[in-house]
Design a protein around this motif. Structure first.
Motif, mmCIF file in Angstrom:
data_model
loop_
_atom_site.group_PDB
_atom_site.id
_atom_site.type_symbol
_atom_site.label_atom_id
_atom_site.label_comp_id
_atom_site.label_asym_id
_atom_site.label_seq_id
_atom_site.Cartn_x
_atom_site.Cartn_y
_atom_site.Cartn_z
ATOM 1 N N VAL B 57 0.861 -1.182 0.000
ATOM 2 C CA VAL B 57 0.000 0.000 0.000
ATOM 3 C C VAL B 57 0.894 1.228 0.000
ATOM 4 C CG1 VAL B 57 -1.499 1.389 1.510
ATOM 5 C CG2 VAL B 57 -2.043 -1.016 1.092
ATOM 6 N N HIS B 58 0.434 2.289 -0.675
ATOM 7 C CA HIS B 58 1.165 3.554 -0.663
ATOM 8 C C HIS B 58 0.324 4.635 -0.002
ATOM 9 C CE1 HIS B 58 4.315 2.036 -3.234
ATOM 10 N NE2 HIS B 58 3.433 1.644 -4.123
ATOM 11 N N ARG B 59 1.033 5.559 0.611
ATOM 12 C CA ARG B 59 0.352 6.710 1.197
ATOM 13 C C ARG B 59 0.518 7.915 0.262
ATOM 14 N NH1 ARG B 59 -0.591 8.809 6.417
ATOM 15 N NH2 ARG B 59 -0.860 11.045 6.222
ATOM 16 N N VAL B 68 -3.694 0.958 -2.977
ATOM 17 C CA VAL B 68 -2.922 -0.267 -3.138
ATOM 18 C C VAL B 68 -1.831 -0.046 -4.178
ATOM 19 C CG1 VAL B 68 -4.670 -1.916 -2.439
ATOM 20 C CG2 VAL B 68 -4.619 -1.099 -4.805
ATOM 21 N N CYS B 69 -0.747 -0.766 -4.015
ATOM 22 C CA CYS B 69 0.350 -0.678 -4.978
ATOM 23 C C CYS B 69 -0.100 -1.271 -6.305
ATOM 24 C CB CYS B 69 1.569 -1.423 -4.459
ATOM 25 S SG CYS B 69 2.929 -1.446 -5.639
ATOM 26 N N ALA B 70 0.226 -0.555 -7.380
ATOM 27 C CA ALA B 70 -0.190 -1.003 -8.703
ATOM 28 C C ALA B 70 0.787 -2.005 -9.305
ATOM 29 C CB ALA B 70 -0.350 0.197 -9.632
ATOM 30 N N HIS B 71 1.962 -2.115 -8.718
ATOM 31 C CA HIS B 71 2.984 -3.016 -9.268
ATOM 32 C C HIS B 71 3.580 -3.867 -8.154
ATOM 33 C CE1 HIS B 71 3.165 0.982 -11.393
ATOM 34 N NE2 HIS B 71 2.751 0.197 -12.361
ATOM 35 N N PRO B 72 2.760 -4.609 -7.484
ATOM 36 C CA PRO B 72 3.226 -5.297 -6.267
ATOM 37 C C PRO B 72 4.322 -6.331 -6.520
ATOM 38 C CG PRO B 72 1.048 -6.074 -6.912
ATOM 39 C CD PRO B 72 1.365 -4.914 -7.791
ATOM 40 N N CYS B 76 10.876 -2.648 -8.135
ATOM 41 C CA CYS B 76 11.232 -1.241 -8.222
ATOM 42 C C CYS B 76 11.223 -0.576 -6.854
ATOM 43 C CB CYS B 76 10.243 -0.492 -9.108
ATOM 44 S SG CYS B 76 10.337 -0.977 -10.835
ATOM 45 N N HIS B 77 10.276 -0.976 -6.023
ATOM 46 C CA HIS B 77 10.091 -0.274 -4.761
ATOM 47 C C HIS B 77 11.304 -0.389 -3.858
ATOM 48 C CE1 HIS B 77 6.186 -0.599 -6.465
ATOM 49 N NE2 HIS B 77 5.662 0.145 -5.538
ATOM 50 N N SER B 78 12.082 -1.432 -4.058
ATOM 51 C CA SER B 78 13.201 -1.629 -3.140
ATOM 52 C C SER B 78 14.344 -0.674 -3.428
ATOM 53 C CB SER B 78 13.688 -3.071 -3.204
ATOM 54 O OG SER B 78 14.002 -3.400 -4.547
ATOM 55 N N LEU B 81 12.325 5.226 -6.852
ATOM 56 C CA LEU B 81 11.279 6.116 -6.403
ATOM 57 C C LEU B 81 9.969 5.746 -7.077
ATOM 58 C CD1 LEU B 81 13.153 9.523 -6.554
ATOM 59 C CD2 LEU B 81 13.044 7.843 -4.720
ATOM 60 N N VAL B 82 8.893 6.097 -6.418
ATOM 61 C CA VAL B 82 7.572 5.861 -6.957
ATOM 62 C C VAL B 82 6.912 7.213 -7.149
ATOM 63 C CG1 VAL B 82 5.418 4.620 -6.658
ATOM 64 C CG2 VAL B 82 7.506 3.778 -5.574
ATOM 65 N N ALA B 83 6.214 7.385 -8.229
ATOM 66 C CA ALA B 83 5.529 8.643 -8.491
ATOM 67 C C ALA B 83 4.058 8.381 -8.784
ATOM 68 C CB ALA B 83 6.186 9.366 -9.667
ATOM 69 N N ILE B 94 -2.607 7.123 -11.057
ATOM 70 C CA ILE B 94 -1.699 6.340 -11.893
ATOM 71 C C ILE B 94 -0.349 6.303 -11.204
ATOM 72 C CG2 ILE B 94 -0.810 5.982 -14.210
ATOM 73 C CD1 ILE B 94 -2.769 8.085 -15.208
ATOM 74 N N GLU B 95 0.121 5.092 -10.917
ATOM 75 C CA GLU B 95 1.422 4.933 -10.259
ATOM 76 C C GLU B 95 2.463 4.610 -11.311
ATOM 77 O OE1 GLU B 95 1.421 1.984 -7.189
ATOM 78 O OE2 GLU B 95 3.597 1.759 -7.211
ATOM 79 N N PHE B 96 3.606 5.276 -11.227
ATOM 80 C CA PHE B 96 4.647 4.957 -12.201
ATOM 81 C C PHE B 96 6.038 5.132 -11.608
ATOM 82 C CE2 PHE B 96 5.890 9.273 -13.574
ATOM 83 C CZ PHE B 96 4.884 10.007 -12.987
ATOM 84 N N HIS B 97 6.995 4.560 -12.318
ATOM 85 C CA HIS B 97 8.380 4.553 -11.884
ATOM 86 C C HIS B 97 9.227 5.004 -13.066
ATOM 87 C CE1 HIS B 97 7.018 1.657 -8.705
ATOM 88 N NE2 HIS B 97 6.174 1.354 -9.664
ATOM 89 N N ASP B 98 10.257 5.754 -12.793
ATOM 90 C CA ASP B 98 11.148 6.162 -13.874
ATOM 91 C C ASP B 98 12.563 6.233 -13.342
ATOM 92 O OD1 ASP B 98 10.976 7.959 -16.761
ATOM 93 O OD2 ASP B 98 12.764 8.074 -15.522
#
Ligand SMILES: [Zn+2]
Ligand SMILES: [Zn+2]
Ligand SMILES: [Zn+2]
Ligand SMILES: [Zn+2]
Lengths: 132, 132
Positions: B57-59, B68-72, B76-78, B81-83, B94-98
DNA sequence: ATCAATTGCGTTATGCTATAACGTGTGCGA
DNA sequence: TCGCACACGTTATAGCATAACGCAATTGAT
């Protein structure tokens, strides 16, 4: 946005934030201004709303606090994102701008046809002095 | 972090968030779980703390809500960064990573000798469907 | 000059978000 | 069996933000 003359309350809030070493919560500002006649949170929030609108103050969402802009004379704010590094030990905030990050994020948003309006980039951790 | 078995309360909160179309506040979650015996905010917050710790889960700091996390299953999370892009009309996220944004920010922080621990990147605006 | 609209201000009350502090029960290894 | 960790339940409180009302000063058009 060009900043108009500040009203009395706006000036008081701005001065408190300017003299502070780091970000302050609205209620902390209220307490610091009780001697100047402030009695209610709304007096602070209304002043803050205007200062935010003028771009001379930033809101830090992750700590519910407010800080004066560190680069008030640059025009970055009109077209670029603002980022903050927030020290969780000493409370110090470093404000910075990076066009490469801006463009990368904006490109991604554009690819999603997402129309961005406000952004929040905040990194919490420990500054050079406190990391020791 | 590998996710251990969820407790009853954690599962209930996770299920509510999973079924939701968008982010929910802790108190909204509480209301949705009153029929299941929830009576107090702490029951929600304690479950959320664990779900955040497990990374499922993200705040969202800018709207005081949880999603809830969109990419469980990505790792990437480890290390990255998550945006989030948050639509202010429909509430969709929309959750994304770059990695490029990650590295650019991390390089800057490193140059400042700032030790990053938590990050918040949230863009608010209007999604493709709502921008019309 | 007068009226209407705008803006800032003060006050009271309320709502939303989050945590402190205390106690209970359960499982598990020393 | 004892001690500890952990999840849970409850009550109370702390911290953050806005709604709604009314008043006063300003401005700008008629
Ligand atoms: Zn700034
Ligand atoms: Zn520091
Ligand atoms: Zn995620
Ligand atoms: Zn939308």
């Amino acid at each position: 946005m060009t900043t108009p003359m500040l009203t009395k309350n706006q000036s008081l809030v701005f001065d408190v934030l300017t003299k502070a070493e780091g970000p302050l919560s609205a209620y902390t500002i209220l307490d610091k201004l009780r001697d100047h006649g402030f009695r209610a949170p709304l007096q602070v929030y209304r002043a803050l709303d205007k200062l935010l609108e003028y771009g001379v103050v930033h809101r830090l969402e992750s700590i519910n606090s407010f800080v004066v802009c560190a680069h008030p004379n640059e025009d970055c704010h009109s077209h670029g994102l603002v980022a903050f590094a927030i020290c969780e030990s000493c409370g110090q905030v470093i404000e910075f701008h990076d066009h490469e990050v801006d463009h990368r994020l904006m490109d991604w948003l554009k690819s999603q046809k997402f129309k961005a309006e406000k952004s929040t980039i905040e990194i919490r951790g420990h500054c050079a002095g406190c990391a020791a």
